[in-house]
Enzyme design. Structure first.
Site, PDB file in Angstrom:
ATOM      1  N   HIS A  19       0.939  -1.063   0.060  1.00 47.28           N
ATOM      2  CA  HIS A  19      -0.047   0.119   0.053  1.00 47.28           C
ATOM      3  C   HIS A  19       0.676   1.294  -0.216  1.00 47.28           C
ATOM      4  CE1 HIS A  19      -3.318   2.746   0.897  1.00 47.28           C
ATOM      5  NE2 HIS A  19      -4.134   1.837   0.672  1.00 47.28           N
ATOM      6  N   ASP A  46      -7.517  -5.637   1.555  1.00 44.18           N
ATOM      7  CA  ASP A  46      -8.445  -6.162   0.363  1.00 44.18           C
ATOM      8  C   ASP A  46      -8.015  -7.852   0.304  1.00 44.18           C
ATOM      9  OD1 ASP A  46      -9.380  -4.082  -0.918  1.00 44.18           O
ATOM     10  OD2 ASP A  46      -7.455  -3.554  -1.730  1.00 44.18           O
TER      11      ASP A  46
END
Length: 371
Positions: free
Chosen positions: A257, A308
């Site tokens: 990320h 996710d």
């Protein structure tokens, strides 16, 4: 001017809604771990919109307002039946339906603070109905009306499947909604703020945000994670599949990320929920495969999983269709988008950055017969 690709590291505005500092995510100063372990999604909605946690009567009022506004205009539902169902991704259907909602709201163009808050309630309430209704209509089933006595997470699962969900399912889904509610100036939130900074209406802002969330580099990642797990199929095939992907320098969805150096703080909550749910369903292989993938990718690439990655096996264990994963992300993120839209309205300035021009220098027009 200096150019930063993807606006990485650029501070575009001040906000009191959420922050990411030293790998810690907070909503209005509350650590995400604290909220994930203790708060309901409705409490988080109130927190994001009012910058404080609700009192008992305030929470009850919000729950009642959401329950009272879940019904969707019949015209919005009827348009689903006109879509080429076998071609339409649920995110495209959601984008169109939310835009259509504005056509049925007599206060759509009323920019007063009171009217915008009313629209915020309507949007947050109706998005759950839109997603579940589309899911049922495309299967030839009729939409199910919400039950006023159920909470937001429970109502979503009930409207989706027609059965009142068990407590662990409600807990898992509510926790997922809390974890996805806001994430500072992510791509879709920034899109929403850019849109409404022109003083466009809240329906336009949320519709723009849905368009940004639809992309696989943003909200579509969890659907791609489940697709990968299904392609692998069995635990013993994980090693060869992932190593081939790494050798070919292919992206493994659900890892890394941009704003976290040492890992996404939300991931561990869904990791634990994945472990519990897959065991309950007798499908531990999805969790086991996920942990094996995590071990290889994190070990080889030093990329920890993001929110996710484990949300994919959580939603799968709840019996949710894989292409609904991103719309569910939107159901949660409506709360954050709306919070940012209301904040943008309260202290607005048109968002208009510059571009570093790298094209040809000054040129002269040449008549077409001389080119």
């Amino acid at each position: 001017m200096t150019t930063t690709k993807g606006l990485e590291g650029v501070v575009a505005t001040q906000s009191a809604i959420s922050s990411i500092i030293d790998d810690t995510l907070t909503y209005v100063g509350y650590d995400i771990d604290d909220l994930a372990n203790n708060a309901s999604f409705e409490e988080v909605i109130y927190l994001l919109w009012h910058q404080r946690l609700p009192k008992t009567d305030e929470l009850a009022e919000l729950k009642q307002q959401l329950a009272d506004n879940m019904a969707v205009p019949q015209g919005v539902l009827d348009q689903f039946k006109m879509f080429p169902i076998d071609q339409v991704h649920p995110m495209s259907a959601l984008r169109t339906a939310v835009s259509s909602l504005g056509l049925y709201d007599e206060k759509a163009e009323d920019m007063s603070e009171e009217a915008n808050y009313e629209k915020a309630i309507k949007l947050q309430a109706k998005v759950a109905t839109i997603v579940t209704a589309f899911s049922r209509i495309r299967k030839g089933l009729e939409p199910i009306a919400p039950k006023p006595e159920l909470g937001y997470a429970a109502n979503f699962l009930y409207m989706l499947n027609g059965d009142e969900p068990e407590e662990i399912a409600i807990e898992a889904f509510d926790k997922a909604l809390v974890l996805h509610a806001d994430h500072e100036l992510n791509a879709s939130t920034f899109t929403a703020r850019v849109c409404v900074a022109t003083l466009s209406d809240i329906y336009s802002g949320v519709t723009a945000a849905i368009g940004a969330l639809k992309g696989p580099l943003h909200g579509g990642a969890n659907e791609q994670v489940m697709k990968m797990l299904m392609e692998i199929g069995e635990e013993e095939k994980v090693e060869s599949y992932i190593r081939e992907k790494l050798d070919n320098k292919e992206k493994i969805m659900g890892f890394g990320h941009r704003v976290y150096r040492n890992g996404d703080p939300r991931a561990k909550h869904l990791r634990e929920m994945s472990k519990r749910l897959t065991a309950l369903r007798g499908e531990e292989k999805w969790y086991n495969m996920s942990t094996k993938i995590e071990g290889i990718v994190t070990g080889e690439k030093k990329l920890p999983p993001n929110v996710d990655f484990y949300s994919a096996s959580v939603y799968h264990s709840l019996g949710i269709d894989h292409d609904l994963f991103t719309p569910i992300f939107a159901v949660s993120r409506f709360s954050g988008w709306i919070a940012h839209i209301l904040e943008q309205y309260s202290n607005n300035r048109l968002i208009r950055p510059r571009a570093d021009y790298v094209g040809p220098g000054m040129q002269k027009y040449v008549p077409i017969d001389q080119r």
